[in-house]
Design an enzyme around this catalytic site. Structure first.
Site, PDB file in Angstrom:
ATOM      1  N   HIS A 125       0.826  -1.218   0.000  1.00  0.00           N
ATOM      2  CA  HIS A 125       0.000   0.000   0.000  1.00  0.00           C
ATOM      3  C   HIS A 125       0.861   1.270   0.000  1.00  0.00           C
ATOM      4  O   HIS A 125       0.329   2.373  -0.147  1.00  0.00           O
ATOM      5  CB  HIS A 125      -0.923   0.039   1.219  1.00  0.00           C
ATOM      6  CG  HIS A 125      -1.934  -1.059   1.256  1.00  0.00           C
ATOM      7  ND1 HIS A 125      -2.778  -1.340   0.195  1.00  0.00           N
ATOM      8  CD2 HIS A 125      -2.252  -1.965   2.219  1.00  0.00           C
ATOM      9  CE1 HIS A 125      -3.563  -2.367   0.514  1.00  0.00           C
ATOM     10  NE2 HIS A 125      -3.258  -2.764   1.727  1.00  0.00           N
ATOM     11  N   ASP A 161      -2.312 -10.858  -2.043  1.00  0.00           N
ATOM     12  CA  ASP A 161      -2.895 -10.312  -0.806  1.00  0.00           C
ATOM     13  C   ASP A 161      -4.363  -9.945  -1.097  1.00  0.00           C
ATOM     14  O   ASP A 161      -4.694  -9.524  -2.209  1.00  0.00           O
ATOM     15  CB  ASP A 161      -2.100  -9.072  -0.382  1.00  0.00           C
ATOM     16  CG  ASP A 161      -2.488  -8.559   0.990  1.00  0.00           C
ATOM     17  OD1 ASP A 161      -1.732  -8.770   1.945  1.00  0.00           O
ATOM     18  OD2 ASP A 161      -3.560  -7.910   1.099  1.00  0.00           O
ATOM     19  N   HIS A 163      -6.027  -7.520  -0.335  1.00  0.00           N
ATOM     20  CA  HIS A 163      -6.278  -6.096  -0.549  1.00  0.00           C
ATOM     21  C   HIS A 163      -5.524  -5.603  -1.782  1.00  0.00           C
ATOM     22  O   HIS A 163      -4.508  -6.181  -2.155  1.00  0.00           O
ATOM     23  CB  HIS A 163      -5.861  -5.326   0.711  1.00  0.00           C
ATOM     24  CG  HIS A 163      -6.533  -5.866   1.940  1.00  0.00           C
ATOM     25  ND1 HIS A 163      -5.869  -6.662   2.848  1.00  0.00           N
ATOM     26  CD2 HIS A 163      -7.820  -5.786   2.352  1.00  0.00           C
ATOM     27  CE1 HIS A 163      -6.722  -7.035   3.797  1.00  0.00           C
ATOM     28  NE2 HIS A 163      -7.908  -6.520   3.515  1.00  0.00           N
ATOM     29  N   ASP A 249      -4.172 -12.957   3.693  1.00  0.00           N
ATOM     30  CA  ASP A 249      -5.375 -12.434   4.357  1.00  0.00           C
ATOM     31  C   ASP A 249      -6.641 -12.735   3.544  1.00  0.00           C
ATOM     32  O   ASP A 249      -7.726 -12.267   3.892  1.00  0.00           O
ATOM     33  CB  ASP A 249      -5.253 -10.943   4.700  1.00  0.00           C
ATOM     34  CG  ASP A 249      -4.628 -10.127   3.608  1.00  0.00           C
ATOM     35  OD1 ASP A 249      -4.538 -10.623   2.473  1.00  0.00           O
ATOM     36  OD2 ASP A 249      -4.230  -8.974   3.879  1.00  0.00           O
TER      37      ASP A 249
HETATM   38 ZN   LIG Z   1      -3.866  -7.261   2.916  1.00  0.00          ZN
END
Ligand SMILES: [Zn+2]
Length: 349
Positions: A125, A161, A163, A249
């Site tokens: 991120h 991941d 996200h 995740d």
């Molecule tokens: Zn994540």
């Protein structure tokens, strides 16, 4: 391991607890590696720290300096308001980026067949000028830049991941020599990025691929997307080096996504990616560990990735009997439709 001191600040009636991104999960993985005897198949090395110069290949010098200063203050935020830092976070971030660099160097030198970096803090991120979403420096981007300097010309970064890898996408958006692929929960985090229409900058059209999947996607839906979108995109790109952002995740028990993958599904994903690396990249692939917040299950999911990379037999997943027969692991018709439509939009057949 000084980040034990990171707590969610008490707000109202909320009782403070350990931050979900705490070292405990990493330590459990490390002990699990020993317990199942995987150490015999691994060459475990201590990472070096990334240098400021290496970070500045993908980050502004202002960001790097600000992260150092915030950490020196002993408490602060790396960006976005929920990316806590303490006095040891800067050094930890240097080691996280450095752990991927260490793997890249060893793989490129032929000292290791494949690499797996067990780092913390995560990175995907973090963009050029700021940290975000628990991330301080973009480890995988720093590693990709290092691989470029070492002569790699077609680098693929696959982010599994749950996200969206928004920072990595932004850093390489205009670089046609780096293919960034992110498979993530649709509009989960960050909610405003990760749409399939983000395909890369003007001179890099097609070099960014987002695979936003429906909430609730399990093994079947996820692997369908890998086979239908990710693998064909990699086959078309023909990378000479591969990096994988290995967040787990998307697991069944993770508190930060609604995906429902089992450890076995992560092993299957890793197997498919290793096969592409063997076919196109001379086997050169480095996995870099990122999200995964279930204290009990994330270590088993990371272990499944590691065992696959090491060519080791899968050890027992004590949760499998409870999970494998659930309907949620099957490919649902609406999930298939979404992935088929996405493959059509991306012109992947
Ligand atoms: Zn994540």
């Amino acid at each position: 391991m000084g980040d034990w001191a990171i707590y969610v600040p008490p707000v109202g009636l909320v009782e403070p607890d350990l931050h979900v991104d705490n070292p405990k999960r990493i330590m459990r993985l490390r002990r699990l590696i020993t317990k199942v005897g995987l150490e015999e198949r691994l060459d475990i090395v201590a990472p070096r720290r990334a240098t400021v110069q290496e970070l500045e290949a993908v980050h502004s010098s202002e960001h790097v300096e600000r992260m150092r200063a915030v950490s020196q203050d002993g408490w602060g935020d790396a960006g976005g308001g929920f990316t806590p830092m303490n006095g040891e976070s800067y050094d930890l971030a240097l080691l996280s980026a450095g752990s991927v660099l260490t793997c890249v160097e060893r793989v490129l030198a032929g000292d290791a067949d494949r690499g797996y970096a067990i780092g913390r803090r995560s990175g995907h991120h973090a963009s050029r000028d700021t940290g975000y979403g628990f991330c301080i420096f973009n480890n995988v981007a720093v590693a990709a830049a290092a691989a470029q300097r070492a002569g790699m010309q077609r680098i693929a970064i696959v982010d599994i991941d749950a996200h969206h890898g928004n920072g990595t996408e932004a850093i390489f958006y205009d670089d046609p020599s780096v293919l960034t692929i992110s498979v993530h929960e649709d509009r989960m985090f960050p909610a405003e990025t990760g749409g399939y229409e983000a395909r890369g900058g003007a001179d890099a059209e097609g070099s960014n691929i987002n695979v936003p999947l429906a909430s609730g996607t399990g093994n079947g839906g996820y692997l369908y997307a890998i086979d239908r979108v990710v693998i064909p995109a990699l086959e078309a790109f023909e990378p000479d080096f591969m990096l994988v952002v290995a967040g787990v995740d998307a697991s069944m028990y993770d508190p930060l996504s609604t995906f429902a993958l089992t450890a076995g599904a992560f092993a299957s994903v890793a197997q498919r990616l290793v096969e592409v690396a063997d076919k196109h990249a001379g086997g050169r692939v480095v996995f870099e560990q990122e999200g995964g917040y279930s204290p009990v299950y994330a270590p088993f999911c990371w272990l499944a990735l590691l065992e696959t990379l090491a060519g080791a037999p899968r050890s027992e997943d004590p949760f499998e009997p409870f999970l494998a027969d659930g309907g949620f692991v099957e490919l649902a018709p609406h999930q298939r439709e979404l992935v088929d439509r996405l493959a059509g939009e991306l012109a992947l057949g």
